[in-house]
Design an enzyme around this catalytic site. Sequence first.
Site, mmCIF file in Angstrom:
data_model
loop_
_atom_site.group_PDB
_atom_site.id
_atom_site.type_symbol
_atom_site.label_atom_id
_atom_site.label_comp_id
_atom_site.label_asym_id
_atom_site.label_seq_id
_atom_site.Cartn_x
_atom_site.Cartn_y
_atom_site.Cartn_z
ATOM 1 N N GLY A 43 -4.340 -4.551 2.559
ATOM 2 C CA GLY A 43 -5.062 -3.366 2.115
ATOM 3 C C GLY A 43 -6.459 -3.148 2.792
ATOM 4 C CD GLU A 98 -8.403 -8.153 -2.298
ATOM 5 O OE1 GLU A 98 -7.901 -6.991 -1.662
ATOM 6 O OE2 GLU A 98 -7.649 -8.863 -2.923
ATOM 7 C CG ASP A 102 -4.991 -3.791 -10.861
ATOM 8 O OD1 ASP A 102 -5.241 -2.636 -11.114
ATOM 9 O OD2 ASP A 102 -3.767 -4.191 -11.133
ATOM 10 C CE LYS A 130 -6.399 1.664 -9.989
ATOM 11 N NZ LYS A 130 -4.778 1.571 -9.866
ATOM 12 C CG PHE A 151 -0.250 4.845 -7.939
ATOM 13 C CD1 PHE A 151 0.851 3.882 -8.533
ATOM 14 C CD2 PHE A 151 -0.045 5.005 -6.705
ATOM 15 C CE1 PHE A 151 1.549 3.135 -8.069
ATOM 16 C CE2 PHE A 151 0.546 3.835 -6.150
ATOM 17 C CZ PHE A 151 1.251 3.298 -6.584
ATOM 18 C CG ASP A 158 0.690 -0.393 0.061
ATOM 19 O OD1 ASP A 158 0.142 -0.947 -0.718
ATOM 20 O OD2 ASP A 158 1.998 -0.782 0.223
HETATM 21 C C1 PRP Z 1 -3.580 -5.438 -3.821
HETATM 22 C C2 PRP Z 1 -4.956 -5.370 -3.269
HETATM 23 C C3 PRP Z 1 -5.242 -6.795 -3.618
HETATM 24 C C4 PRP Z 1 -4.391 -7.009 -4.991
HETATM 25 C C5 PRP Z 1 -5.468 -6.799 -6.225
HETATM 26 O O1 PRP Z 1 -2.877 -5.864 -2.920
HETATM 27 O O2 PRP Z 1 -5.357 -5.311 -2.134
HETATM 28 O O3 PRP Z 1 -5.102 -7.790 -2.822
HETATM 29 O O4 PRP Z 1 -3.498 -5.872 -4.812
HETATM 30 O O5 PRP Z 1 -4.593 -6.839 -7.601
HETATM 31 P P1 PRP Z 1 -5.128 -7.844 -8.633
HETATM 32 O O6 PRP Z 1 -6.731 -7.849 -8.816
HETATM 33 O O7 PRP Z 1 -4.099 -7.471 -9.765
HETATM 34 O O8 PRP Z 1 -4.774 -9.324 -8.250
HETATM 35 P P2 PRP Z 1 -1.221 -5.834 -2.571
HETATM 36 O O9 PRP Z 1 -0.662 -6.897 -3.488
HETATM 37 O O10 PRP Z 1 -0.808 -4.441 -3.184
HETATM 38 O O11 PRP Z 1 -1.005 -6.017 -1.265
HETATM 39 P P3 PRP Z 1 -1.711 -5.104 -0.083
HETATM 40 O O12 PRP Z 1 -3.025 -5.470 0.099
HETATM 41 O O13 PRP Z 1 -0.646 -5.442 1.415
HETATM 42 O O14 PRP Z 1 -1.452 -3.602 -0.316
#
Ligand code: PRP
Length: 182
Positions: A43, A98, A102, A130, A151, A158
């Site tokens: 991401g 990052e 979340d 968030k 979302f 993605d």
């Molecule tokens: C997303 C984002 C962070 C993580 C945050 O990655 O890029 O790495 O989720 O979530 P959290 O605070 O609940 O841990 P994702 O796992 O969707 O993978 P990506 O980066 O390949 O899209």
Amino acid sequence: MLNDVKKVLISKDEIETMVKRLAEQISMDYEGKQLVLIGVMKGCLIFLADLLRNITIPVEFGTITASSYGSGTVSSGQIKIINDIDIEIEGKDVIIIEDLVDTGLTLNYLKDFLRLRKPKSVGICVAFDKPSRRKNPIEITYKGMDIPDEFIVGYGLDFNEKYRNLPEICVLKEEIYEGLID
Ligand code: PRP
């Protein structure tokens, strides 16, 4: 692809202004230091590239890939390192980059994981936060902006690996993901 989008939440201009502000702050704070950005894939890819081009001091970067999900879309609550960094960080000033925070699970894990390599410091820079979704408190050193619990896709984010190439942060139409996420 644009047919799948309900609305643009954050425009290209707003993102650009945000990135410039963060890069300027980082360039001031890390002047004369050995700065290494560690991007959390996938991401972060576009945010990392934009940030790097706006930082005006010497900087190295590496990437790390972590996954908090088992099969499907249900979070297992466990973080797994899929690809480790390939750069030396001992004694250096690290900032984890990052796209989105979340629950905070990923960043909490990665901060502890990278500290084992004995960097001089570990900061955190997040494009989009968030806060309403937080389960694991995390201190964010550099924050782009807070966003509502919608979302979102685009600018590296993605849904099922798609929409990362949208240049804005967009809210996806419900019918695209309905029944596919928790
Ligand atoms: C997303 C984002 C962070 C993580 C945050 O990655 O890029 O790495 O989720 O979530 P959290 O605070 O609940 O841990 P994702 O796992 O969707 O993978 P990506 O980066 O390949 O899209």
